[in-house]
Design a protein around this motif. Structure first.
Motif, PDB file in Angstrom:
ATOM      1  N   ALA A 439       0.832  -1.210   0.000  1.00 30.87           N
ATOM      2  CA  ALA A 439       0.000   0.000   0.000  1.00 30.87           C
ATOM      3  C   ALA A 439       0.863   1.254   0.000  1.00 30.87           C
ATOM      4  O   ALA A 439       0.593   2.203  -0.751  1.00 30.87           O
ATOM      5  CB  ALA A 439      -0.916  -0.011   1.216  1.00 30.87           C
ATOM      6  N   GLY A 440       1.904   1.264   0.839  1.00 30.01           N
ATOM      7  CA  GLY A 440       2.783   2.424   0.873  1.00 30.01           C
ATOM      8  C   GLY A 440       3.427   2.683  -0.472  1.00 30.01           C
ATOM      9  O   GLY A 440       3.522   3.831  -0.929  1.00 30.01           O
ATOM     10  N   GLY A 441       3.880   1.595  -1.145  1.00 29.15           N
ATOM     11  CA  GLY A 441       4.478   1.750  -2.461  1.00 29.15           C
ATOM     12  C   GLY A 441       3.487   2.244  -3.489  1.00 29.15           C
ATOM     13  O   GLY A 441       3.801   3.105  -4.325  1.00 29.15           O
ATOM     14  N   LEU A 457      -9.667  -0.870  -2.788  1.00 29.00           N
ATOM     15  CA  LEU A 457      -9.429  -2.116  -2.057  1.00 29.00           C
ATOM     16  C   LEU A 457     -10.734  -2.857  -1.813  1.00 29.00           C
ATOM     17  O   LEU A 457     -10.787  -4.082  -1.899  1.00 29.00           O
ATOM     18  CB  LEU A 457      -8.745  -1.810  -0.724  1.00 29.00           C
ATOM     19  N   GLU A 458     -11.787  -2.121  -1.551  1.00 31.08           N
ATOM     20  CA  GLU A 458     -13.080  -2.760  -1.282  1.00 31.08           C
ATOM     21  C   GLU A 458     -13.709  -3.312  -2.552  1.00 31.08           C
ATOM     22  O   GLU A 458     -14.274  -4.406  -2.550  1.00 31.08           O
ATOM     23  CB  GLU A 458     -14.021  -1.745  -0.622  1.00 31.08           C
ATOM     24  N   SER A 459     -13.609  -2.577  -3.646  1.00 28.75           N
ATOM     25  CA  SER A 459     -14.298  -2.995  -4.884  1.00 28.75           C
ATOM     26  C   SER A 459     -13.443  -3.888  -5.771  1.00 28.75           C
ATOM     27  O   SER A 459     -13.973  -4.700  -6.533  1.00 28.75           O
ATOM     28  CB  SER A 459     -14.742  -1.759  -5.667  1.00 28.75           C
ATOM     29  N   ARG A 460     -12.118  -3.741  -5.684  1.00 26.88           N
ATOM     30  CA  ARG A 460     -11.227  -4.521  -6.561  1.00 26.88           C
ATOM     31  C   ARG A 460     -10.065  -5.077  -5.741  1.00 26.88           C
ATOM     32  O   ARG A 460      -8.903  -4.811  -6.024  1.00 26.88           O
ATOM     33  CB  ARG A 460     -10.722  -3.625  -7.696  1.00 26.88           C
ATOM     34  N   THR A 461     -10.393  -5.853  -4.729  1.00 25.89           N
ATOM     35  CA  THR A 461      -9.385  -6.355  -3.789  1.00 25.89           C
ATOM     36  C   THR A 461      -8.247  -7.062  -4.503  1.00 25.89           C
ATOM     37  O   THR A 461      -7.069  -6.802  -4.262  1.00 25.89           O
ATOM     38  CB  THR A 461     -10.036  -7.322  -2.783  1.00 25.89           C
ATOM     39  N   ASN A 462      -8.587  -7.982  -5.389  1.00 23.90           N
ATOM     40  CA  ASN A 462      -7.569  -8.793  -6.054  1.00 23.90           C
ATOM     41  C   ASN A 462      -6.631  -7.937  -6.887  1.00 23.90           C
ATOM     42  O   ASN A 462      -5.413  -8.139  -6.897  1.00 23.90           O
ATOM     43  CB  ASN A 462      -8.246  -9.854  -6.922  1.00 23.90           C
ATOM     44  N   ASP A 463      -7.200  -6.953  -7.594  1.00 23.82           N
ATOM     45  CA  ASP A 463      -6.371  -6.089  -8.443  1.00 23.82           C
ATOM     46  C   ASP A 463      -5.414  -5.244  -7.601  1.00 23.82           C
ATOM     47  O   ASP A 463      -4.226  -5.118  -7.918  1.00 23.82           O
ATOM     48  CB  ASP A 463      -7.256  -5.160  -9.287  1.00 23.82           C
ATOM     49  N   VAL A 464      -5.947  -4.658  -6.523  1.00 24.05           N
ATOM     50  CA  VAL A 464      -5.129  -3.772  -5.696  1.00 24.05           C
ATOM     51  C   VAL A 464      -3.997  -4.541  -5.026  1.00 24.05           C
ATOM     52  O   VAL A 464      -2.848  -4.088  -4.987  1.00 24.05           O
ATOM     53  CB  VAL A 464      -6.008  -3.070  -4.632  1.00 24.05           C
ATOM     54  N   LEU A 465      -4.316  -5.735  -4.509  1.00 16.77           N
ATOM     55  CA  LEU A 465      -3.305  -6.520  -3.800  1.00 16.77           C
ATOM     56  C   LEU A 465      -2.440  -7.347  -4.741  1.00 16.77           C
ATOM     57  O   LEU A 465      -1.590  -8.108  -4.290  1.00 16.77           O
ATOM     58  CB  LEU A 465      -3.974  -7.422  -2.767  1.00 16.77           C
ATOM     59  N   ASN A 466      -2.668  -7.189  -6.040  1.00 16.88           N
ATOM     60  CA  ASN A 466      -1.821  -7.864  -7.024  1.00 16.88           C
ATOM     61  C   ASN A 466      -0.807  -6.907  -7.634  1.00 16.88           C
ATOM     62  O   ASN A 466      -0.069  -7.267  -8.548  1.00 16.88           O
ATOM     63  CB  ASN A 466      -2.688  -8.481  -8.125  1.00 16.88           C
ATOM     64  N   GLU A 467      -0.803  -5.670  -7.119  1.00 19.27           N
ATOM     65  CA  GLU A 467       0.171  -4.688  -7.600  1.00 19.27           C
ATOM     66  C   GLU A 467       1.594  -5.164  -7.306  1.00 19.27           C
ATOM     67  O   GLU A 467       1.819  -6.000  -6.438  1.00 19.27           O
ATOM     68  CB  GLU A 467      -0.079  -3.340  -6.921  1.00 19.27           C
ATOM     69  N   LYS A 468       2.547  -4.593  -8.014  1.00 19.44           N
ATOM     70  CA  LYS A 468       3.947  -4.977  -7.864  1.00 19.44           C
ATOM     71  C   LYS A 468       4.361  -4.906  -6.398  1.00 19.44           C
ATOM     72  O   LYS A 468       4.211  -3.877  -5.748  1.00 19.44           O
ATOM     73  CB  LYS A 468       4.827  -4.047  -8.702  1.00 19.44           C
ATOM     74  N   THR A 475       6.786 -11.739  -3.880  1.00 19.52           N
ATOM     75  CA  THR A 475       5.564 -11.721  -4.671  1.00 19.52           C
ATOM     76  C   THR A 475       4.503 -10.908  -3.958  1.00 19.52           C
ATOM     77  O   THR A 475       4.605 -10.639  -2.754  1.00 19.52           O
ATOM     78  CB  THR A 475       5.051 -13.161  -4.907  1.00 19.52           C
ATOM     79  N   SER A 476       3.465 -10.506  -4.698  1.00 17.98           N
ATOM     80  CA  SER A 476       2.384  -9.731  -4.100  1.00 17.98           C
ATOM     81  C   SER A 476       1.508 -10.624  -3.230  1.00 17.98           C
ATOM     82  O   SER A 476       1.547 -11.856  -3.334  1.00 17.98           O
ATOM     83  CB  SER A 476       1.523  -9.094  -5.196  1.00 17.98           C
TER      84      SER A 476
END
Length: 979
Positions: A439-441, A457-468, A475-476
């Motif tokens: 998140a900080g990055g 994060l609430e609407s697209r959890t997988n996308d947000v937590l799959n960031e680099k 790994t993410s």
């Protein structure tokens, strides 16, 4: 005394002058601050010497033969040994810098200084704050080891350097700053000259340390010619290393520059390894920072080892290859040696040497690691998601960050982040280090605000937590969860289904007993759930892969892992799993909401019940359970949580299944109950007036819900001062319950007690006392002596007894009920506050007005804190405090208090409420007592008119009021003074 050599001399036991003390040391010889004396070498055979000063007693100390050094340092004078207070140096450090602290302390001690170091001198059980205060006060100087960790705001080190920053009485600086890691000190400390120790070899660092300790001086001779950088490097290779410098055999990954906190793990880890617990296991869920901890430990304590080797253990087949590489790097074998010979050489080295550290990172299989530990004499550190390492080493579960650690990590990426935003973000991310680093990055790279990030994060959890992911993690979080689930699906499809079901629950521990109901589970899981042994193995398998915490017969998913799993489900699959979760929860039977022994199970259930949202369910058993959960919250005294929960149930069910459904009406009862506990009597009355006719029309007068609603109406009418209507309604409820449930049923006794409470406010005090006595006796017979209903009945009986003159028995009952209730319900439960108020009333009746004032004041303050300043019970306690002050002859204090209470009560209830008129009548007494007779008479007349209007000229209330105000009514106003 020798002229010109200072005011102090050192004398032998025989009284002869042994040596003068040079003036340079005079300031250090003040009584209570003696530190260090330099004398000639000729004193090496002296046995006892005195230190004396004009007008002061001598201090005798033993000087052992041969103890003086060539430099003439009189090292035998140690304050700790001869009863002299204080030490030369107190070492102030962050827990993560313990290696540096011990190194500095050792070299200062070796140079003849006295040193206090917490890890050496403070024993288990000592009061940390007291010891630190004493050390700061008694030390001549404070050594501060500057590092990024040292300046983290949540540490005690801030207090330590701030305390030492001031100069002593001789205007000498007390703070000795030593830099052990590159850092940026606070603005206040930046002007200080700080000696840098890191990056030097041991001799250089030791010289720098001692030079800083001694202070500036001119050289004794010609300085040496500086050696070249190459020569320094060659020389350093054969010398001991200072903390932070790695050994020659070393392959540990680079240190994480953003690493923060974790002293609570690193320091105990070091202590256990040093106490011969040679193998330590750091285990925990994925993303919690186990590898980062191991890296930080290896770097932080590298100087304690001659060899540190990192082994990637996730693929067990490659462990042997990494040991062969170790053998070559350590010079144990040649480059072409086969693996078997290399392994034998490594094992031999491990047996014969102890200054080595081996790190098995991401090891999941204990059997794959066990063979490498046989006969090991050094230290082994293992990181694993699998907790099953009991037979290998000492386990430490790595938990999520403490909140301050989370905020520090976020701030390292986003320095401008506000406290509130960082706290909110950390809370939503569950303090998981990997998620915080991601998140900080992301915030730093994209410029997103915290609210924007949280919406994504609430609407697209997988996308947000799959960031680099950050460079410190391989790994993410989303990718790590996905890979683990895919591997699990290949081996254990039922385990995947179990994790998916758990993802429908809250991120709190889920008892495995709730999950072993085959009829409520997906097909692939139902087959296993019916077999306790197979189901237990399935749960253990989930724990080993690190996607959940397993233990104490529970499963717990981290909130982000849970969100990623849910986000990867199809809509149909998610709906089916949600239905399964509802069915599983509907089958839970926590116990009676009236029984405090069942409350822990209700507390365990509640977050999961909220998560599945019973307001939207079609499962009728779940609706009933939700209504009971609201009642549990009310019984526990947590009305602030009960109201939003049950109001949502009521409003959604009213709109979806209609206002006359049994669950809608039950929820309406609990909403009214919540209004009542919040002191919102008018709102409660309006809702019950709508709900009770619906109960009667749809379910009849004898339904349990109808009787509850009717009972609530009676109680509310009593609080609104409508005693006649309240008494009539409560009599009817009592009669109905006696007929339907029996004389001794708790609900019957509850109605009986409520009736007695109403009667106690009228002219039937003796009947009220009789009913309270009967109810209490029957309650004890049915429920035992310690049930909350029994204690509540004791409280009511004590009040009735005090009102009718049996004050001593009232006090006895009240004290017993208060003690038991505090133990069972806690200090701030409404029932306990009522008992405190009742105790104050009993004290008044006993004539102990000062104690009554104290109790009423404390009850008032607690009511305000728990229920709010304008809650009717808080206002009533404040009014009663005013009454007690009048009875304690402190009317000047009571007068403004009662005037304020009256105005606020009147704003809520209007003037004609009995509590409002009672407060006003006591205000009249206060005015009369302070000489405001005319005004007191006007107030008294207003009160009389109110009672006459509401209760009648010949009513009990009117007769009581006339008697109460008689002194005022009979008093003559003082004549007005002439101008």
């Amino acid at each position: 005394m020798l002229r010109g050599l200072g005011a102090f001399v050192v004398r032998s036991a025989e009284g002869s002058v042994v040596a003068p003390v040079c003036a340079a040391h005079a300031s250090s010889l003040e009584l209570g601050r003696f530190r260090h004396v330099r004398i000639p070498d000729i004193l090496t055979c002296e046995s006892n010497v005195d230190i004396a000063a004009p007008g002061r007693p001598a201090i005798t100390a033993r000087y052992p033969a041969g103890s003086a050094s060539r430099s003439g340092a009189f090292r035998s004078f140690r304050p700790g040994s001869w009863g002299l207070p204080g030490v030369d140096f107190f070492i102030s450090h962050a827990g993560r810098d313990r290696a540096w602290a011990e190194w500095v302390a050792w070299h200062l001690h070796d140079a003849g200084y006295t040193v206090e170091l917490d890890t050496w001198d403070w024993a288990a059980g000592d009061n940390f704050v007291t010891k630190m205060a004493a050390a700061l006060d008694g030390a001549e100087r404070v050594v501060a080891l500057f590092s990024p960790a040292y300046f983290e705001p949540q540490r005690y080190t801030t207090d330590e350097w701030a305390s030492a920053f001031v100069h002593d009485e001789q205007q000498r600086p007390r703070l000795l700053p030593l830099v052990v890691e590159e850092c940026e000190p606070p603005q206040l400390l930046r002007p200080l000259i700080a000696q840098k120790l890191f990056g030097l070899d041991e001799d250089q660092a030791r010289k720098a340390l001692l030079d800083a300790a001694r202070g500036p001086k001119r050289p004794d001779g010609r300085p040496e010619f500086p050696p070249s950088a190459q020569a320094r490097g060659q020389e350093a290779g054969s010398r001991p290393r200072v903390p932070g410098s790695p050994p020659a055999v070393w392959n540990v990954p680079g240190r994480n520059s953003d690493f923060t906190g974790r002293d609570g793990v690193l320091v105990p880890l070091r202590e256990r390894l040093l106490s011969c617990k040679n193998t330590q296991v750091l285990h925990g869920i994925g993303g919690v920072g186990k590898t980062q901890l191991a890296i930080e430990y290896a770097h932080g304590f590298a100087a304690g080892y001659d060899l540190v080797w990192w082994i990637d253990s996730e693929r067990t087949g490659l462990i042997s290859e990494q040991f062969a590489a170790l053998a070559v790097a350590a010079g144990l074998v040649g480059t072409n040696t086969d693996h078997t010979a290399a392994e034998l050489a490594v094992r031999k080295y491990f047996r014969e040497n102890s200054r080595w550290l081996l790190v098995f990172d991401n090891a999941e299989d204990p059997d794959a690691v066990r063979p490498w530990l046989s006969g090991a004499a050094g230290h082994v550190l293992i990181t694993s998601r699998n907790p099953a390492w009991n037979e290998i080493g000492t386990r430490t579960e790595v938990q999520e960050f403490q909140r301050q650690e989370s905020i520090a990590l976020l701030r390292s990426r986003q320095p401008a982040l506000a406290d509130a935003e960082a706290d909110r973000l950390a809370d939503e991310l569950g303090d998981l280090p990997l998620a915080l680093a991601q998140a900080g990055g992301t915030l730093a790279e994209t410029g997103l605000s915290v609210p924007e990030y949280l919406r994504l994060l609430e609407s697209r959890t997988n996308d947000v937590l799959n960031e680099k992911p950050p460079s410190s993690y391989p790994t993410s979080l989303a990718a790590a969860v996905r890979v683990s689930m895919e591997r699990l699906a290949a081996d254990e499809p039922a385990a995947v289904a179990l994790l998916q079901v758990c993802a429908m629950f809250a991120p709190e521990p889920i008892p495995t007993g709730w999950l072993s109901k085959p009829e409520a589970l997906p097909d692939e899981l139902a087959k296993v759930a019916g077999d306790p042994l197979a189901f237990g193995k399935l749960v253990a398998r989930i724990g080993r892969i690190g996607l959940a915490r397993v233990g104490n017969a529970t499963i717990r998913l981290h909130r982000l892992v849970r969100s990623v799993i849910r986000d990867q489900l199809s809509v149909d699959r998610r709906n089916a799993l949600h239905t399964s979760a509802e069915a599983l929860l509907a089958g839970v039977v926590p116990g009676s909401t009236e029984d405090p022994a069942a409350w822990p199970e209700w507390a365990r259930l509640l977050p999961h019940l909220v998560e599945v949202d019973p307001a939207t369910t079609e499962n009728e058993r779940l609706r009933s359970l939700a209504c009971d959960a609201a009642l549990y919250l009310l019984r526990r005294g947590d009305v602030t949580s009960a109201m939003p929960f049950v109001r949502r149930l009521y409003e959604r069910w009213r709109d979806r299944i209609g206002p006359d459904d049994v669950h809608t009406l039950t929820a309406a009862n609990e909403v009214a109950h919540s209004h009542f506990q919040l002191g919102e009597y008018h709102e409660a009355h309006a809702l019950i007036e709508d709900t009770l006719p619906r109960w009667q029309e749809n379910f009849g007068d004898n339904h349990v819900g109808t009787l509850r609603s009717w009972n609530d109406l009676a109680v509310i009418l009593g609080k609104l001062g409508q005693y006649a209507l309240a008494c009539e309604a409560q009599e009817a409820v009592w009669e109905k319950r006696r007929y339907l449930l029996g004389e001794d049923h708790p609900e019957t006794l509850y109605a009986m007690t409520n009736l007695a409470n109403v009667l106690n406010s009228s002219d039937e005090e003796l009947r009220a006392r009789e009913l309270h006595e009967t109810a209490w006796g029957k309650y004890r017979h049915v429920l035992g002596d310690d049930h909350p209903y029994v204690l509540r009945a004791m409280n009511s009986l004590a009040r009735a007894l005090a009102s009718t003159g049996e004050v001593l028995r009232a006090r006895e009952l009240c004290e017993e009920a208060w003690e038991k209730s505090r133990e069972m319900l806690g200090e701030e439960h409404p029932d306990v506050l009522d008992l405190m108020a009742n105790s104050a009333y009993v004290c008044e009746e006993l004539g102990d007005f000062e104690e009554a004032c104290r109790l009423w004041r404390e009850a008032w303050q607690r009511y305000r804190r728990v229920l709010g300043e304008s809650h009717p019970d808080a206002l009533l306690a404040e009014a009663n405090l005013g009454v007690a002050l009048i009875r304690a002859n402190r009317s000047p204090q009571a007068r403004p208090l009662l005037a304020d209470v009256h105005e606020r009560q009147r704003a809520i209830f209007g003037f004609d409420h009995p509590d409002v008129m009672r407060t006003y009548s006591w205000l009249a007494i206060a005015l009369y007592r302070v000489g405001k007779v005319a005004r007191a008479r006007r107030v008294a007349d207003t009160v009389m008119a109110g009672y006459r209007r509401n209760f009648g000229e010949n009513s009990y209330q009117m007769r009581q009021t006339v008697e109460h105000l008689r002194p005022i009514l009979q008093a003559k106003s003082r004549p007005a003074k002439r101008r």
